[in-house]
Design an enzyme around this catalytic site. Structure first.
Site, PDB file in Angstrom:
ATOM      1  N   GLY A 150       3.665   5.554  -4.057  1.00 22.01           N
ATOM      2  CA  GLY A 150       5.112   5.352  -3.989  1.00 22.01           C
ATOM      3  C   GLY A 150       5.877   6.508  -3.373  1.00 22.01           C
ATOM      4  O   GLY A 150       7.056   6.706  -3.664  1.00 22.01           O
TER       5      GLY A 150
ATOM      6  N   LEU B  11       0.290 -11.333   2.983  1.00 21.97           N
ATOM      7  CA  LEU B  11       1.268 -12.288   2.449  1.00 21.97           C
ATOM      8  C   LEU B  11       1.094 -13.657   3.089  1.00 21.97           C
ATOM      9  O   LEU B  11       0.763 -13.765   4.266  1.00 21.97           O
ATOM     10  CB  LEU B  11       2.679 -11.758   2.724  1.00 21.97           C
TER      11      LEU B  11
ATOM     12  N   ASN C 112       8.782  -3.603   6.372  1.00 21.99           N
ATOM     13  CA  ASN C 112       7.504  -2.968   6.014  1.00 21.99           C
ATOM     14  C   ASN C 112       7.386  -1.674   6.799  1.00 21.99           C
ATOM     15  O   ASN C 112       8.019  -1.524   7.852  1.00 21.99           O
ATOM     16  CB  ASN C 112       6.342  -3.900   6.388  1.00 21.99           C
TER      17      ASN C 112
ATOM     18  N   HIS D 102       4.394   0.683   8.566  1.00 21.28           N
ATOM     19  CA  HIS D 102       2.981   0.673   8.931  1.00 21.28           C
ATOM     20  C   HIS D 102       2.638   2.007   9.589  1.00 21.28           C
ATOM     21  O   HIS D 102       3.378   2.474  10.466  1.00 21.28           O
ATOM     22  CB  HIS D 102       2.696  -0.487   9.903  1.00 21.28           C
TER      23      HIS D 102
ATOM     24  N   THR E 109       7.111 -10.612   9.629  1.00 19.46           N
ATOM     25  CA  THR E 109       6.970 -12.012  10.020  1.00 19.46           C
ATOM     26  C   THR E 109       5.578 -12.475   9.569  1.00 19.46           C
ATOM     27  O   THR E 109       4.854 -11.693   8.942  1.00 19.46           O
ATOM     28  CB  THR E 109       7.101 -12.181  11.550  1.00 19.46           C
TER      29      THR E 109
ATOM     30  N   GLU F  55       2.985 -12.767  11.214  1.00 19.87           N
ATOM     31  CA  GLU F  55       1.892 -12.019  11.849  1.00 19.87           C
ATOM     32  C   GLU F  55       1.736 -10.654  11.181  1.00 19.87           C
ATOM     33  O   GLU F  55       2.691  -9.865  11.132  1.00 19.87           O
ATOM     34  CB  GLU F  55       2.180 -11.815  13.344  1.00 19.87           C
TER      35      GLU F  55
ATOM     36  N   GLN G 166       2.922  10.804   7.297  1.00 18.31           N
ATOM     37  CA  GLN G 166       3.689  10.438   6.087  1.00 18.31           C
ATOM     38  C   GLN G 166       5.016  11.168   6.008  1.00 18.31           C
ATOM     39  O   GLN G 166       6.010  10.592   5.565  1.00 18.31           O
ATOM     40  CB  GLN G 166       2.854  10.700   4.834  1.00 18.31           C
TER      41      GLN G 166
ATOM     42  N   GLN H 151       6.873  11.848   8.403  1.00 21.92           N
ATOM     43  CA  GLN H 151       7.772  11.078   9.265  1.00 21.92           C
ATOM     44  C   GLN H 151       8.175   9.753   8.617  1.00 21.92           C
ATOM     45  O   GLN H 151       9.310   9.301   8.751  1.00 21.92           O
ATOM     46  CB  GLN H 151       7.101  10.814  10.627  1.00 21.92           C
TER      47      GLN H 151
HETATM   48  C1  GRF Z   1       1.952   4.666   3.641  1.00 20.95           C
HETATM   49  O1  GRF Z   1       1.247   5.568   4.415  1.00 20.95           O
HETATM   50  C2  GRF Z   1       2.330   3.449   4.422  1.00 20.95           C
HETATM   51  O2  GRF Z   1       2.439   3.668   5.776  1.00 20.95           O
HETATM   52  C3  GRF Z   1       1.194   2.501   4.162  1.00 20.95           C
HETATM   53  O3  GRF Z   1       0.775   2.777   2.863  1.00 20.95           O
HETATM   54  C4  GRF Z   1       1.113   4.115   2.515  1.00 20.95           C
HETATM   55  C5  GRF Z   1       1.854   4.074   1.221  1.00 20.95           C
HETATM   56  O4  GRF Z   1       2.070   5.335   0.679  1.00 20.95           O
HETATM   57  N1  GRF Z   1       1.622   1.148   4.384  1.00 20.95           N
HETATM   58  P1  GRF Z   1       3.077   5.513  -0.532  1.00 20.95           P
HETATM   59  O5  GRF Z   1       2.625   4.593  -1.647  1.00 20.95           O
HETATM   60  O6  GRF Z   1       4.451   5.210  -0.060  1.00 20.95           O
HETATM   61  O7  GRF Z   1       2.907   6.959  -0.946  1.00 20.95           O
END
Ligand code: GRF
Length: 223
Positions: free
Chosen positions: A16, A97, A111, A113, A145, A147, A175, A177
């Site tokens: 988190g 999902l 989201n 990524h 979406t 995809e 992270q 960033q």
């Molecule tokens: C992040 O690196 C995010 O990009 C990916 O999962 C990780 C989650 O980290 N989808 P956190 O739980 O927010 O520390």
């Protein structure tokens, strides 16, 4: 949309740290919305402690207690909708999902990524970027979406890949960033500046201040 203070539900599966960056932004009075609930699909994760420390109601819906993806997503949708959210934020929510779920929240679910989408959709992105010999790697906040990791980008941050980077060292810089760009995207949405639009050809694109963004979103370079 609740114009006074848009209602945000954050979905997590783990530590988190992205949730924390959004909580911090809210505590500084800069988010423009309120996190009304945090939901985890895994019990006892650190992100739930972060929610409690910020006095945000938390819920656990353990996917292992469901026999299939459809029934889990239906229960998750009921739990989310009970919060009457304007925005659903996936912050390290490690679930694929169902199309019915993504359709229900189309235009109001984001989201993050860990890659410069459309590069490296899916898992193990840091190692894959190193193995591919990429000069840069990064993270993308995008609308969700049907995809997987394929929806229109809102904002993207890039970092240089260093010669001695491992997946771990690279992930740490990416992270940092993530923690900058995710609150920005949520803020844009709460301010009604970030929207999803369906074009005449049926494809979606993200708009910022009524201007189409590139499919990857606005690029920010790491300082
Ligand atoms: C992040 O690196 C995010 O990009 C990916 O999962 C990780 C989650 O980290 N989808 P956190 O739980 O927010 O520390």
């Amino acid at each position: 949309m609740n114009q006074a203070s848009p209602r945000i539900v954050v979905l997590i599966s783990g530590s988190g740290s992205n949730l924390q960056s959004i909580i911090d932004c809210q505590n500084q009075g800069l988010l423009g919305g309120q996190i009304v609930a945090v939901i985890s699909n895994r019990p006892n994760v650190q992100g739930l402690d972060r929610a409690r420390a910020a006095n945000i109601p938390d819920h656990t819906l353990d996917h292992k207690e469901f026999s299939d993806r459809e029934s889990f997503d239906a229960s998750l949708q009921a739990l989310i909708d009970a919060q009457k959210p304007d925005l659903v934020v996936l912050a390290g929510f490690m679930r694929i999902l169902t199309p019915a779920f993504t359709e229900h929240y189309l235009g109001r679910m984001l989201n993050i990524h860990p890659s410069l989408l459309p590069k490296h959709q899916g898992l193990h992105t840091h190692q894959r970027a190193i193995d591919a010999g990429d000069a840069q790697h990064g993270a993308t906040v995008h609308f969700v979406t049907a995809e997987l990791d394929g929806g229109p980008g809102a904002v993207q941050a890039a970092v240089d890949i260093l010669a001695d980077d491992t997946a771990e060292t690279l992930a740490q810089r990416v992270q940092k960033q993530e923690h900058i760009i995710y609150p920005i995207a949520v803020q844009w949405f709460c301010q009604n500046r970030l929207k999803l639009q369906q074009n005449d050809d049926g494809k979606h694109c993200a708009l910022l201040d009524n201007e189409p963004l590139s499919s990857s979103g606005r690029l920010t370079e790491a300082p």
